[in-house]
Design an enzyme around this catalytic site. Sequence first.
Site, short mmCIF file in Angstrom:
data_model
loop_
_atom_site.label_atom_id
_atom_site.label_comp_id
_atom_site.label_asym_id
_atom_site.label_seq_id
_atom_site.Cartn_x
_atom_site.Cartn_y
_atom_site.Cartn_z
N GLN A 60 1.88 -5.81 -3.20
CA GLN A 60 2.26 -5.94 -2.07
C GLN A 60 3.58 -5.32 -1.40
OE1 GLN A 60 1.31 -9.28 -3.19
NE2 GLN A 60 -0.59 -8.72 -3.11
N ASP A 108 0.72 -1.38 0.10
CA ASP A 108 -0.32 -0.13 0.03
C ASP A 108 0.82 1.21 0.02
OD1 ASP A 108 -2.56 -1.64 0.50
OD2 ASP A 108 -1.84 -1.75 2.48
N LYS A 113 2.30 2.24 -5.16
CA LYS A 113 2.92 1.65 -6.25
C LYS A 113 2.48 1.99 -7.61
CE LYS A 113 3.22 -2.24 -4.57
NZ LYS A 113 2.87 -1.84 -3.28
N HIS A 162 -4.12 -1.34 -6.89
CA HIS A 162 -3.59 -0.11 -7.07
C HIS A 162 -4.47 0.62 -7.76
CE1 HIS A 162 0.52 -2.44 -8.41
NE2 HIS A 162 0.26 -2.27 -7.18
#
Length: 427
Positions: free
Chosen positions: A225, A14, A17, A42
């Site tokens: 992740q 989180d 990205k 995302h």
Amino acid sequence: MGKSVVVVGTQWGDEGKGKVVDWLTNDVSAVVRFQGGHNAGHTLVIDGEKTVLHLIPSGILHEGVDCFIGNGVVLEPHGLLSEIQALEKKGVDVRSRLRISHACPIIMPFHQRLDLVREKKLGDRKIGTTGRGIGPAYEDKVARRGLRIEDLFDEVEFSKKLKEVTDYHNFQLEHYYGAEPLDFEDILTATMSVFDDLRPMVSDLIPLLHAKRMVGDNLLFEGAQGAMLDIDLGTYPYVTSSNTTSGGTAVGSGFGPLYLDYVMGITKAYATRVGSGPFPTELSDGYGKLLAERGNEFGSTTGRPRRCGWFDAVAMRQSVLVNSISGICLTKLDVFDGLDVVKICINYSGGVKFEGGNVVDLEKVEPEYLEMAGWGEATAGVREFSKLPIEAQDYVNKLEEIIGVPVDVISTGPDRSQMIVRKDPFD
């Protein structure tokens, strides 16, 4: 010659990205997802419009960019098709640019049911999974009984394999967990029906990727992740089921490690974690609540609130080592705007550290903090480092000093344009 850049999360996921991958996609021919499943989420904000992606690489929102789902990804076919259709409703051309590795393992309904009943049985010791069948699907892969996308091209053979593995998991569901079994025929019919839509996008990605490399195209590899959730190197057993570190790039895509040029680690200015597991810098006071509210810290896949804490430089130094981080992209610096103090965890009490091969019980360590002055002026939307408040500059410089790698990019807001670029990975 083109460059190949890997983007990985360096904390517990989180970190933001999706936005960074979306920004870097301006310079690439293809974006490759190399691990995880639809437990990832995302969130992209472009011109004020929010899009959440779970399986499809973030680059899909750029015209002319190919998007590859590598063999290291476990694929839930119905979820993928739903994501494709949702993008198409927004006018995004997906099918001509998305390619799926023939070697992707498939997440089946019994994987999802097993995930849920296991968590329920564990009770207070639950891992905190998303319940989407990721772990059980990886288990079948490693046990060599997994079903792969390529199996669907031969319905007769697929039916035989599916029957065998369905019986295996139904036995567990009924006789160990006391849960209802699943119907083999229903699973077969539903899976084959969705495959008709996915079939044209299935391919062997290895020659496609290396053809792009040979002509000098830039490539971007997108992780899901974060490093501290890596199945081998994370806070085991409270981890995900894949290799989230940069080493997963090669095995999850067929793109050898010597072809990779730069590893960007995405890092929040503070730390968050979803689900169970140790979190040394977790805050249960007003600061923790403030970070959660300002940072909108709710999972994009599950909606679960994220636990929040100060920046953990001890864990970050470990992440730098295991990922061979070239440079950092620091996100959510603007969440600190207006705070009177900001803190960095620089050590754990009792001499217990990640480094040096020491055994670590993160549930019991006490963090030691470096306290720094906060800033009153806004950093949101700032696009030049020199225009940040001097205290914010000091904070970034101190992070660089402590973790030993440069902060090459700073994100100052959710939109793709809100960036301070000190070094472009593709330059």
